[in-house]
Design an enzyme around this catalytic site. Structure first.
Site, PDB file in Angstrom:
ATOM      1  N   CYS A   1       3.752 -14.661 -10.476  1.00 17.11           N
ATOM      2  CA  CYS A   1       2.568 -13.962  -9.989  1.00 17.11           C
ATOM      3  C   CYS A   1       2.821 -13.244  -8.665  1.00 17.11           C
ATOM      4  CB  CYS A   1       1.434 -14.977  -9.831  1.00 17.11           C
ATOM      5  SG  CYS A   1      -0.116 -14.277  -9.270  1.00 17.11           S
TER       6      CYS A   1
ATOM      7  N   CYS B   1      -5.665  -9.627 -13.241  1.00 15.68           N
ATOM      8  CA  CYS B   1      -6.105 -10.423 -14.388  1.00 15.68           C
ATOM      9  C   CYS B   1      -7.523 -10.926 -14.196  1.00 15.68           C
ATOM     10  CB  CYS B   1      -5.159 -11.588 -14.635  1.00 15.68           C
ATOM     11  SG  CYS B   1      -4.909 -12.670 -13.216  1.00 15.68           S
TER      12      CYS B   1
ATOM     13  N   CYS C   1      -0.777  -7.228 -16.699  1.00 18.45           N
ATOM     14  CA  CYS C   1      -0.189  -7.990 -15.601  1.00 18.45           C
ATOM     15  C   CYS C   1       1.115  -7.335 -15.188  1.00 18.45           C
ATOM     16  CB  CYS C   1       0.075  -9.438 -16.012  1.00 18.45           C
ATOM     17  SG  CYS C   1       0.944 -10.356 -14.728  1.00 18.45           S
TER      18      CYS C   1
ATOM     19  N   THR D   1      -7.225   1.560   4.782  1.00 19.77           N
ATOM     20  CA  THR D   1      -6.757   0.785   5.927  1.00 19.77           C
ATOM     21  C   THR D   1      -7.584   1.079   7.170  1.00 19.77           C
ATOM     22  OG1 THR D   1      -4.546   0.989   4.982  1.00 19.77           O
ATOM     23  CG2 THR D   1      -4.694   0.108   7.204  1.00 19.77           C
TER      24      THR D   1
ATOM     25  N   CYS E   1      -1.773  -9.932  -7.398  1.00 19.38           N
ATOM     26  CA  CYS E   1      -2.423  -8.628  -7.409  1.00 19.38           C
ATOM     27  C   CYS E   1      -3.898  -8.717  -7.764  1.00 19.38           C
ATOM     28  CB  CYS E   1      -1.707  -7.670  -8.350  1.00 19.38           C
ATOM     29  SG  CYS E   1      -2.011  -7.957 -10.093  1.00 19.38           S
TER      30      CYS E   1
ATOM     31  N   SER F   1       0.867  -1.169   0.000  1.00 16.82           N
ATOM     32  CA  SER F   1       0.000   0.000   0.000  1.00 16.82           C
ATOM     33  C   SER F   1       0.902   1.216   0.000  1.00 16.82           C
ATOM     34  CB  SER F   1      -0.874  -0.020   1.261  1.00 16.82           C
ATOM     35  OG  SER F   1      -1.780   1.038   1.243  1.00 16.82           O
TER      36      SER F   1
ATOM     37  N   ARG G   1      -0.713  -4.266  -6.632  1.00 16.68           N
ATOM     38  CA  ARG G   1      -1.926  -4.870  -6.057  1.00 16.68           C
ATOM     39  C   ARG G   1      -3.123  -4.125  -6.595  1.00 16.68           C
ATOM     40  NH1 ARG G   1      -5.504  -7.764  -4.457  1.00 16.68           N
ATOM     41  NH2 ARG G   1      -5.867  -8.522  -2.336  1.00 16.68           N
TER      42      ARG G   1
END
Lengths: 254, 623
Positions: free
Chosen positions: B592, B598, B567, B406, B595, B121, B370
């Protein structure tokens, strides 16, 4: 003979993580970085557990030297099937300077204390690539060693070890008690599954200090500086052989 | 080349990284396939997906005789996901249990190898929820080390920066907030939870929801281990474990894969809009001390995005000893041009004259990405169902204009704990179903400051869907939020599913991205390596396709394979077939970074992300 096997495990930075050197060039950044059990130590634990399952030995005791976090590594080994653990507490500067000589002194002391039949270690750690602890432990104990083991079989009170060497494979038969170091092809380690992790919480981990074992862990080495490997520079293409010779002369190579 | 072993030899562990690079190099990742090549062929599609969620093991002869019984254990509460929401719920539950001297077994499972390793984040944390949960957080050493001292907002053009005044009352005011490395904060929360007696199991992914006979949720099962890449069982195969609970909390973060199943199972989305998302890419840099201004927060909109693509950048100066900055780029996943590459937009933004000088002379030490929620209050689904409830970014409580989620995620976890506690500790829990239903959670959430906050900003994001795009949105925010505080009586709608927003490639222009210079901007592969991501290689790819032939026949043919561009980890590549003409989709599942982009943006909605073996994925350190 006690039928007890001592397995040493080391907590190292995970092999897939990109290493970074601290800005003051003193050491590598470890804070918050993902750590896991040294891959060769996993193979060592697996071999010991397999021997117990085949009823060749009675108890697997796993040992790790380090700070509080080393307990996690011991728990993983317990979840793989080891019976109990010994955490040799070494922290701070002592831990930064802990090398194969100190660890082998600790392992030798514990092997005597626990009346071990075998000491199984990984062949080397992936952070320092020393490949010394097993050999030094055997020397300190004056025990035979079967290093780079890719196959082990017990034959009475002797062990047959198939070793991976530069030229191929070498088979030796050594007396017990002995020190074995595990190489890659010895076995495929099992997963530490969640039910076993939960059960492992109930297994005992003893806490000792090197002084309790009568071991002096002062290092005789001092790390002066740690640097990243030099950046690979781009190559240069040359058209003719004369050009090549001229360039090599320029660079002072010939 | 290497024998089937989880790890390879000491020197060869470096080879594995080289192998990964080689694998991707051969397809020249910076040159994407264009429509000029023949997209499909008459050759049948080579099989891609081997995961058991697509190819069931029931009738598979390779699985005959394999022991499929699972070990089961009981807890009072099971929490899926060790992020801010899950950990706050766990902490609150144990606080209540200790206050009232009741025994409570709380188990939390997390797919990352350690708590915080999959957390990514910006982040500017609003400490409101934290102060409610742990009032003495400062004494306990919470890593909130950087109070915000300067706040800068800009509109960028290609060469210039237009400063925009941050008037008090606008959503992006950061006074009183802290710049944090959220991964470190989450790790600290994990330590607080363990101290209170929460059982935390990192490295174990919840892969299946379990149901009672009456249809209520019974708990979860963790992932099986030891399945080979072709879907067959290996020698080390072991079934996952079942964790049963009276109530299960699902806090998987944005676009969780179990939440996806629960939406269908319990029809939780029938009265809300589809969720809309953005992708956030982030890097952490160690910069030159002279450029370092600890506590400085910079946000920008505009270049390099056009006015109809929602997104912007952030750059935060951390104050934790070393001169570090956290910077990144967020792009709304409702973008329409399939040639857009979020990763490359991020890389080229760094060259802007107002950004590049800060980074010159610095070293990049972290990278990750992400997806995040942008739907706001319009997209919140039904939050409770018999046996479970949804918390955190999974249902989605992000305050989009503030770009903060958050604090609301933590509050939702706390409210969930407070609603559940009386029910699970009651002497005679009255329940129609075996799994407890706790609708009180949703009710208390609607009465809390979370709802008020999200209601006030509900129209800002949808206001971008107008001809003037960004500028229309900024005018709307100025008028209706700053002046009217979101009290206007209408609620704007979103434009629909993000996956439906792509235009066919032939209607769009390819974007010319500059080559990375290796000093400020970088190529994709070295970035992925920096995320520390890895997975056990010999397992079925967890990016599963419902239909293996759709990628080439539809995604490549109509949209020129947008997955190779969106991606952020180079998982998807269209490579030429080994024999004959045509292309095939190659899935580099090991890269990968979890995140979920996709699964969100695939125009055919053919990709279904499922959880891989626990412990795999990125190894973020304080991201």
């Amino acid at each position: 003979m006690s039928g007890r096997v001592l397995v040493g495990v080391k907590r190292v930075i995970d092999y897939a993580v990109k290493i970074r050197v601290k800005p003051d060039n003193s050491c590598v950044v470890t804070d918050g970085v993902k750590h896991s059990m040294n891959p060769f130590c996993e193979i060592a634990v697996e071999e010991a557990v397999k021997m117990k399952e085949k009823k060749l030995i009675k108890e697997v005791v796993v040992v790790s030297c380090g700070p509080q976090q080393a307990m996690e590594t011991i728990r993983t080994a317990l979840a793989m099937g080891a019976d109990r653990g010994i955490h040799v507490e070494v922290t701070g500067k002592d831990y930064e300077n802990l090398g194969p000589l100190q660890v082998s002194k600790i392992m030798a002391a514990l092997a005597k204390k626990e009346d071990a039949l075998l000491v199984i270690l990984g062949k080397q750690a992936i952070d320092d690539d020393c490949n010394q602890t097993g050999q030094m432990t055997a020397a300190l104990l004056d025990w035979p060693q079967g290093t780079f083991a890719s196959e082990l079989s017990m034959e009475g009170d002797k062990i047959k070890v198939v070793r991976e060497i530069d030229g191929g494979l070498e088979t030796v038969k050594i007396n017990t008690p002995a020190v074995i170091t595990a190489d890659l092809r010895l076995n495929t380690p099992r997963y530490a599954t969640l039910p076993n992790i939960m059960k492992a919480k109930k297994k005992k981990i003893a806490n000792v200090k090197p002084a309790d074992l009568g071991v002096d862990i002062t290092s005789r080495l001092e790390v002066l500086r740690v640097d990243e490997p030099a950046q690979r520079e781009a190559g240069v293409k040359v058209e003719t052989v004369d050009d090549l010779i001229a360039r090599l002369k320029e660079a002072g190579r010939i | 080349m290497f024998p089937a072993s989880r790890y390879s030899a000491a020197k060869a562990h470096r080879c594995i990284r080289a192998l990964k690079t080689v694998q991707l190099e051969h397809a020249a990742p910076q040159q994407y396939t264009t429509i000029n090549r023949r997209a499909s062929s008459s050759v049948t599609t080579p099989p891609i997906t081997t995961h058991y969620t697509i190819h069931s093991r029931d009738k598979d002869p390779r699985w005959e005789g394999i022991e499929m019984e699972r070990f089961a254990d009981e807890a009072d509460v099971v929490i899926v996901g060790g992020g801010p929401a899950g950990l706050s719920a766990a902490i609150r539950l144990k606080q209540l249990a200790n206050e009232q001297e009741k025994e409570l077994r709380v188990c939390l499972v997390e797919k990352a190898s350690q708590i915080g390793a999959h957390t990514l984040s910006g982040a500017c944390l609003e400490p409101s929820a934290l102060s409610e949960l742990i009032p003495d957080w400062k004494e306990r050493g919470a890593p909130l080390n950087t109070p915000v001292t300067e706040d800068v907002f800009s509109l960028l053009t290609e060469k210039h920066r237009i400063p925009i005044p941050i008037l008090p009352g606008l959503p992006m005011v950061n006074h009183g907030n802290y710049i944090v490395r959220l991964g470190n904060f989450v790790r600290w929360l994990g330590e607080q939870a363990e101290e209170l007696g929460v059982e935390i199991y990192p490295g174990y992914a919840a892969s299946e929801v379990l149901f009672h006979e009456d249809g209520s949720v019974k708990g979860i099962a963790t992932n099986d281990v030891g399945i080979a890449k072709d879907g067959s069982p290996k020698d080390v195969f072991e079934r996952g474990m079942e964790l049963h609970a009276k109530v299960t909390l699902f806090g998987e973060g944005c676009h969780g894969h179990l939440a996806k199943q629960l939406y269908k199972q319990f029809n939780l989305r029938e009265n809300c809009e589809p969720q809309t998302y953005a992708i956030g890419l982030k890097e952490v840099w160690a910069i030159d001390k002279k450029k370092w201004r600890p506590g400085r927060v910079e946000h920008s909109v505009g270049w390099p995005l056009n006015r109809n693509t929602y997104g912007g950048s952030f750059l935060y100066h951390l104050d934790e000893g070393e001169p570090l900055v956290a910077l990144g780029f967020v792009i709304g996943l409702d973008y329409s041009n399939p040639y857009l590459s979020p990763f490359r937009e991020f890389q080229r933004w760094k060259h802007h004259p107002s950004v590049a000088p800060t980074l010159e002379g610095g070293t990049r030490i972290g990278y990750g990405a992400r997806a995040l929620n942008e739907g706001g209050i319009q997209s919140i689904p039904k939050l409770t169902f018999p046996g479970g409830l949804l918390i955190g970014c999974s249902p989605g409580f992000m305050n989009v204009p503030k770009i903060k989620g958050t604090h609301t995620a933590m509050k939702s976890g706390m409210l969930a704990a407070e609603a559940i506690f009386p029910k699970i500790t009651a002497e005679n829990p009255e329940s129609e179903t075996l799994g407890l239903h706790v609708p009180e959670y949703a009710e208390s959430l609607k009465k809390s400051w979370v709802w008020k906050e999200l209601y006030a900003v509900r129209n800002i994001r949808p206001s971008f869907h107008n001809y003037f795009g960004l500028y229309g949105g900024m005018v709307y925010t100025g008028v209706f939020y700053w002046i009217c505080r979101g009290k206007e009586p209408w609620t704007l709608k979103h434009a629909g599913l993000d996956a439906d927003q792509l235009k066919p490639a032939k209607e769009c222009t390819p974007i010319e991205y500059p080559k990375p210079d290796g000093k400020i901007s970088f190529d994709l592969l070295s970035s992925v390596a920096l995320s520390g991501t890895n997975h056990e290689g010999d397992q079925p790819a967890h990016l599963t396709l419902k239909n293996d032939s759709v990628p080439v026949e539809r995604n490549l043919a109509i949209y020129d394979g947008p997955e190779q561009r969106f991606c952020p980890a180079g998982v998807y590549e269209y490579v030429p077939l080994e024999t004959g003409d045509g292309m095939r989709l190659q899935i580099n599942a090991q890269n990968c970074v979890h995140c979920k982009t996709c699964d969100i943006k695939d125009p055919s909605q053919n990709i279904n992300w499922v959880v891989p073996e626990g412990g795999g994925g990125p190894a973020y350190n304080g991201m």
